[in-house]
Design a protein around this motif. Structure first.
Motif, mmCIF file in Angstrom:
data_model
loop_
_atom_site.group_PDB
_atom_site.id
_atom_site.type_symbol
_atom_site.label_atom_id
_atom_site.label_comp_id
_atom_site.label_asym_id
_atom_site.label_seq_id
_atom_site.Cartn_x
_atom_site.Cartn_y
_atom_site.Cartn_z
ATOM 1 N N GLY A 1 85.502 0.355 -14.778
ATOM 2 C CA GLY A 1 85.641 1.741 -15.187
ATOM 3 C C GLY A 1 86.746 1.946 -16.200
ATOM 4 N N MET A 2 87.016 3.225 -16.483
ATOM 5 C CA MET A 2 88.051 3.623 -17.418
ATOM 6 C C MET A 2 89.145 4.378 -16.668
ATOM 7 S SD MET A 2 85.922 5.099 -20.678
ATOM 8 C CE MET A 2 85.831 6.725 -19.905
ATOM 9 N N TRP A 3 90.246 4.566 -17.360
ATOM 10 C CA TRP A 3 91.354 5.311 -16.781
ATOM 11 C C TRP A 3 90.925 6.732 -16.436
ATOM 12 C CZ3 TRP A 3 96.110 4.009 -15.079
ATOM 13 C CH2 TRP A 3 97.015 5.037 -14.836
ATOM 14 N N SER A 4 90.315 7.424 -17.406
ATOM 15 C CA SER A 4 89.844 8.795 -17.196
ATOM 16 C C SER A 4 88.892 9.154 -18.321
ATOM 17 C CB SER A 4 91.017 9.792 -17.174
ATOM 18 O OG SER A 4 91.590 9.929 -18.469
ATOM 19 N N ALA A 5 88.235 10.284 -18.185
ATOM 20 C CA ALA A 5 87.312 10.733 -19.229
ATOM 21 C C ALA A 5 88.034 10.996 -20.534
ATOM 22 C CB ALA A 5 86.591 12.001 -18.765
ATOM 23 N N ASP A 6 89.299 11.375 -20.466
ATOM 24 C CA ASP A 6 90.085 11.679 -21.667
ATOM 25 C C ASP A 6 90.842 10.473 -22.201
ATOM 26 O OD1 ASP A 6 89.321 14.368 -21.470
ATOM 27 O OD2 ASP A 6 90.968 14.792 -20.092
ATOM 28 N N THR A 7 90.870 9.387 -21.446
ATOM 29 C CA THR A 7 91.617 8.199 -21.851
ATOM 30 C C THR A 7 90.718 6.978 -21.695
ATOM 31 O OG1 THR A 7 93.660 9.234 -21.022
ATOM 32 C CG2 THR A 7 93.748 6.872 -21.509
ATOM 33 N N PRO A 8 89.902 6.683 -22.721
ATOM 34 C CA PRO A 8 89.050 5.491 -22.635
ATOM 35 C C PRO A 8 89.901 4.224 -22.636
ATOM 36 C CG PRO A 8 88.945 6.443 -24.840
ATOM 37 C CD PRO A 8 89.715 7.408 -23.987
ATOM 38 N N VAL B 1 89.917 -0.288 -21.812
ATOM 39 C CA VAL B 1 89.236 -1.556 -21.590
ATOM 40 C C VAL B 1 90.088 -2.376 -20.631
ATOM 41 C CG1 VAL B 1 88.508 -3.729 -22.638
ATOM 42 C CG2 VAL B 1 88.046 -1.574 -23.811
ATOM 43 N N CYS B 2 89.457 -2.877 -19.593
ATOM 44 C CA CYS B 2 90.134 -3.752 -18.635
ATOM 45 C C CYS B 2 90.210 -5.165 -19.208
ATOM 46 C CB CYS B 2 89.367 -3.749 -17.314
ATOM 47 S SG CYS B 2 90.011 -4.856 -16.061
ATOM 48 N N THR B 3 91.352 -5.810 -19.071
ATOM 49 C CA THR B 3 91.519 -7.160 -19.612
ATOM 50 C C THR B 3 91.600 -8.241 -18.543
ATOM 51 O OG1 THR B 3 93.940 -6.941 -19.683
ATOM 52 C CG2 THR B 3 92.704 -6.256 -21.637
ATOM 53 N N GLY B 4 91.581 -7.869 -17.272
ATOM 54 C CA GLY B 4 91.649 -8.908 -16.251
ATOM 55 C C GLY B 4 91.504 -8.353 -14.855
ATOM 56 N N MET B 5 91.144 -9.240 -13.938
ATOM 57 C CA MET B 5 91.027 -8.887 -12.524
ATOM 58 C C MET B 5 91.795 -9.906 -11.695
ATOM 59 S SD MET B 5 86.981 -7.914 -12.117
ATOM 60 C CE MET B 5 87.223 -7.092 -10.539
ATOM 61 N N CYS C 1 90.921 -13.653 -13.343
ATOM 62 C CA CYS C 1 90.536 -13.872 -14.735
ATOM 63 C C CYS C 1 91.365 -12.958 -15.630
ATOM 64 C CB CYS C 1 89.046 -13.655 -14.953
ATOM 65 S SG CYS C 1 88.465 -11.974 -14.621
ATOM 66 N N LEU C 2 91.605 -13.405 -16.847
ATOM 67 C CA LEU C 2 92.429 -12.659 -17.800
ATOM 68 C C LEU C 2 92.012 -13.026 -19.212
ATOM 69 C CD1 LEU C 2 94.909 -10.850 -18.433
ATOM 70 C CD2 LEU C 2 96.293 -12.950 -18.387
ATOM 71 N N THR C 3 91.824 -12.013 -20.061
ATOM 72 C CA THR C 3 91.537 -12.226 -21.473
ATOM 73 C C THR C 3 92.726 -11.713 -22.281
ATOM 74 O OG1 THR C 3 89.168 -11.969 -21.112
ATOM 75 C CG2 THR C 3 89.966 -11.721 -23.363
ATOM 76 N N PRO C 4 93.327 -12.533 -23.140
ATOM 77 C CA PRO C 4 94.489 -12.092 -23.922
ATOM 78 C C PRO C 4 94.142 -10.908 -24.818
ATOM 79 C CG PRO C 4 94.237 -14.483 -24.021
ATOM 80 C CD PRO C 4 92.993 -13.949 -23.369
ATOM 81 N N LEU C 5 95.129 -10.057 -25.063
ATOM 82 C CA LEU C 5 94.922 -8.867 -25.867
ATOM 83 C C LEU C 5 94.438 -9.178 -27.274
ATOM 84 C CD1 LEU C 5 98.004 -6.638 -24.954
ATOM 85 C CD2 LEU C 5 95.636 -6.298 -24.264
ATOM 86 N N ASP C 6 94.857 -10.307 -27.816
ATOM 87 C CA ASP C 6 94.514 -10.615 -29.202
ATOM 88 C C ASP C 6 93.218 -11.420 -29.340
ATOM 89 O OD1 ASP C 6 95.411 -12.968 -28.124
ATOM 90 O OD2 ASP C 6 96.900 -13.408 -29.674
ATOM 91 N N GLN D 1 88.334 7.916 -30.488
ATOM 92 C CA GLN D 1 89.768 8.011 -30.212
ATOM 93 C C GLN D 1 90.283 6.636 -29.848
ATOM 94 O OE1 GLN D 1 90.970 9.767 -26.306
ATOM 95 N NE2 GLN D 1 88.828 10.410 -26.177
ATOM 96 N N PRO D 2 91.615 6.450 -29.856
ATOM 97 C CA PRO D 2 92.161 5.126 -29.534
ATOM 98 C C PRO D 2 91.784 4.683 -28.127
ATOM 99 C CG PRO D 2 93.839 6.522 -30.546
ATOM 100 C CD PRO D 2 92.665 7.409 -30.240
ATOM 101 N N VAL D 3 91.589 3.388 -27.973
ATOM 102 C CA VAL D 3 91.259 2.792 -26.687
ATOM 103 C C VAL D 3 92.487 2.059 -26.156
ATOM 104 C CG1 VAL D 3 89.792 1.110 -25.508
ATOM 105 C CG2 VAL D 3 88.822 2.586 -27.290
ATOM 106 N N ARG D 4 92.841 2.307 -24.913
ATOM 107 C CA ARG D 4 94.013 1.670 -24.299
ATOM 108 C C ARG D 4 93.554 0.566 -23.349
ATOM 109 N NH1 ARG D 4 98.166 4.744 -26.020
ATOM 110 N NH2 ARG D 4 97.748 6.942 -26.492
ATOM 111 N N PHE D 5 94.522 -0.083 -22.712
ATOM 112 C CA PHE D 5 94.223 -1.270 -21.920
ATOM 113 C C PHE D 5 94.705 -1.108 -20.487
ATOM 114 C CE2 PHE D 5 94.527 -2.605 -26.303
ATOM 115 C CZ PHE D 5 93.409 -3.409 -26.463
ATOM 116 N N THR D 6 93.905 -1.639 -19.559
ATOM 117 C CA THR D 6 94.273 -1.684 -18.153
ATOM 118 C C THR D 6 93.957 -3.082 -17.620
ATOM 119 O OG1 THR D 6 92.082 -1.008 -17.364
ATOM 120 C CG2 THR D 6 93.666 0.747 -17.856
ATOM 121 N N ARG D 7 94.312 -3.300 -16.386
ATOM 122 C CA ARG D 7 93.759 -4.408 -15.610
ATOM 123 C C ARG D 7 93.188 -3.840 -14.320
ATOM 124 N NH1 ARG D 7 97.514 -9.792 -15.817
ATOM 125 N NH2 ARG D 7 98.364 -9.577 -17.936
ATOM 126 N N GLU D 8 92.562 -4.694 -13.546
ATOM 127 C CA GLU D 8 91.919 -4.267 -12.302
ATOM 128 C C GLU D 8 92.610 -4.954 -11.132
ATOM 129 O OE1 GLU D 8 90.074 -2.424 -9.682
ATOM 130 O OE2 GLU D 8 89.228 -2.045 -11.674
#
Length: 467
Positions: A190-197, A199-203, A375-380, A397-404
């Motif tokens: 999922g995403m952080w919120s409807a207003d803040t898209p 991408v998850c980079t790892g679990m 698992c983890l995918t580097p930001l770059d 709009q800008p996309v931010r990053f999370t993990r799970e």
């Protein structure tokens, strides 16, 4: 910028929105509850329905793959260019148990659209997020004039995720040649919120065990023998007390060996998220923050390993008192693991830790279940940047990053196939995964369709730029 025209994609999605939702509703009516044996036929029907729909979508290959448990679905749509990258989409078609008496306002398997939301079991977790790829790939083709995707597109949709994926790794290993991919897209997040898209980079990964301690051969009188023989319930309490040090760090020797530390850039990006700690506590049904010293709450649940007591017991549990030394006691432990930690190493460390702490006169057993790797995918990573660009175009709009903080079978794909795992999900916390009245926001679901439509061109263009 990808070759896919944004306006053409949006027009195609608008024109086909109603038919897309009708198909999704039909799929959601199938109660594919993998945890209930009485629904085994429904889970198979769900797999067969999806395979048929993927063929109708245009996939030349769509197959139901049997396992020792519930079936999975595999589909493949080759690109015209043999040198195009290969992308595997992962999701699941099984769902959590649900019944009206659990608190649903209607039948959980009779979908309802109310105020821009589609309510049904599986609407967000995970049928809705699997299904948006079907309209996404068709929008990609229509907008570009292609006859096949810009990537070799594969899907693997399993049928046992909600039951712990007990046969998933064996399935991936058995079909590793057909599942070979340059990148894996996981649409079960999922995403952080409807207003803040985001991408998850790892679990995080997961290891679980149960430790049982045995003392006297039977319960014995605490007056006649107490203070003179070891008490297994007391020793279980001592084990639990020794799990953490005074800074809430896991105190098992070797536990932190090899972990991939959070980078300064990731720490800065996490700090940019609109995190409300008081609201988070209310969601957690708790009243105080606690955890490893030197880390924020988000860091504790996303990027730090943990040891938790999931259950503990021993001795008399009934009303009143019963003055005994119990013959046995037990504790169930789980360990959330982060990138760089090896579940096999953790198991050996826990066994050695217990062996050093259990006193003479106590026999013990440790049983570990199947582990899930982190698992983890580097930001770059270039493929991750393709996902970010596609989502940014859809959400504008800008996309931010999370993990799970949780765990899933994505790490098996990464390990067996040797491909980076990327997460593309549009669900938001209010969607109520596993809860009564699960729903998906229709506007966000269609943003998922749009992101999928852009993604295949973005990934194909990345390969062309690399060449």
């Amino acid at each position: 910028m990808s070759e896919t025209p944004d306006s053409a994609v949006r027009t195609y999605i608008d024109d086909h929105r109603a038919a897309f939702l009708d198909d999704l509703v039909e799929w959601l009516r199938i109660p594919s509850v993998s945890a209930r044996p009485e629904h085994a036929a429904d889970v198979r029907r769900s797999a067969e329905w999806l395979a048929a729909k993927l063929l109708q979508t245009g996939f030349p290959t769509a197959e139901v793959w049997p396992t020792a448990g519930a079936p999975a679905v595999f589909a493949h749509w080759p690109a015209e260019d043999p040198q195009a990258p290969t992308v595997l989409v992962y999701g699941h078609h099984d769902v959590q148990p649900a019944a009206r008496e659990d608190g649903w306002t209607g039948d959980p398997f009779e979908p309802e659209i109310r105020e821009g939301r589609l309510h049904a079991r599986g609407a967000a977790d995970d049928k809705g997020q699997v299904f948006f790829h079907t309209l996404g790939v068709r929008a990609h083709l229509a907008a570009t004039g292609r006859k096949s995707p810009a990537v070799h597109l594969k899907l693997l949709i399993e049928g046992e995720e909600e039951s712990g994926s007990p046969n998933f790794r064996a399935l991936v290993e058995r079909h590793a040649d057909r599942l070979e991919a340059d990148a894996v897209i996981v649409s079960d997040t999922g995403m952080w919120s409807a207003d803040t898209p985001t991408v998850c980079t790892g679990m995080r990964g997961l290891a679980e065990c149960e430790i049982t301690l045995h003392g006297p051969e039977q319960d014995i009188h605490s007056g006649s023998f107490g203070g003179a023989v070891p008490n297994p319930a007391t020793e279980v309490a001592r084990l639990v007390a020794a799990l953490h040090d005074e800074h809430a760090r896991v105190a098992i020797p070797g536990f932190y060996d090899g972990i991939t530390e959070l980078t300064d850039r990731e720490r800065e990006l996490f700090a940019e998220l609109p995190f409300d700690e008081d609201q988070w506590l209310r969601t957690a049904k708790s009243t105080a923050i606690h955890g490893e010293a030197g880390h924020t709450t988000l860091e504790r649940v996303w990027v730090r390993p943990t040891a938790e007591v999931n259950g503990i017991g021993g001795g008399y549990q009934g009303p009143g008192s019963k003055t005994i030394i119990p013959s046995s006691a037990m504790v169930k432990l789980s360990f959330r693991l982060v990138a760089g930690q090896d579940p096999d190493h953790i198991e050996k460390a826990v066994r050695a830790w217990a062996a050093d702490r259990v006193p003479a006169g106590i026999r013990y057993e440790i049983t570990f279940g199947a582990a899930t790797r982190p698992c983890l995918t580097p930001l770059d990573h270039p493929a991750l940047q393709s996902v970010v660009r596609a989502m940014g175009r859809a959400f504008q709009q800008p996309v931010r990053f999370t993990r799970e903080g949780g765990s899933g079978p994505a790490a098996d794909l990464q390990e067996v196939l040797g491909a980076p795992v990327l997460f593309l999900g549009i669900s938001v916390p209010s969607d109520g995964w596993h809860a009564p009245n699960e729903k998906v926001e229709l506007d966000l679901l269609l943003k998922g369709v749009e992101t999928s439509a852009y993604l295949w061109g973005e990934l194909g263009e990345r390969r062309r730029r690399a060449d």
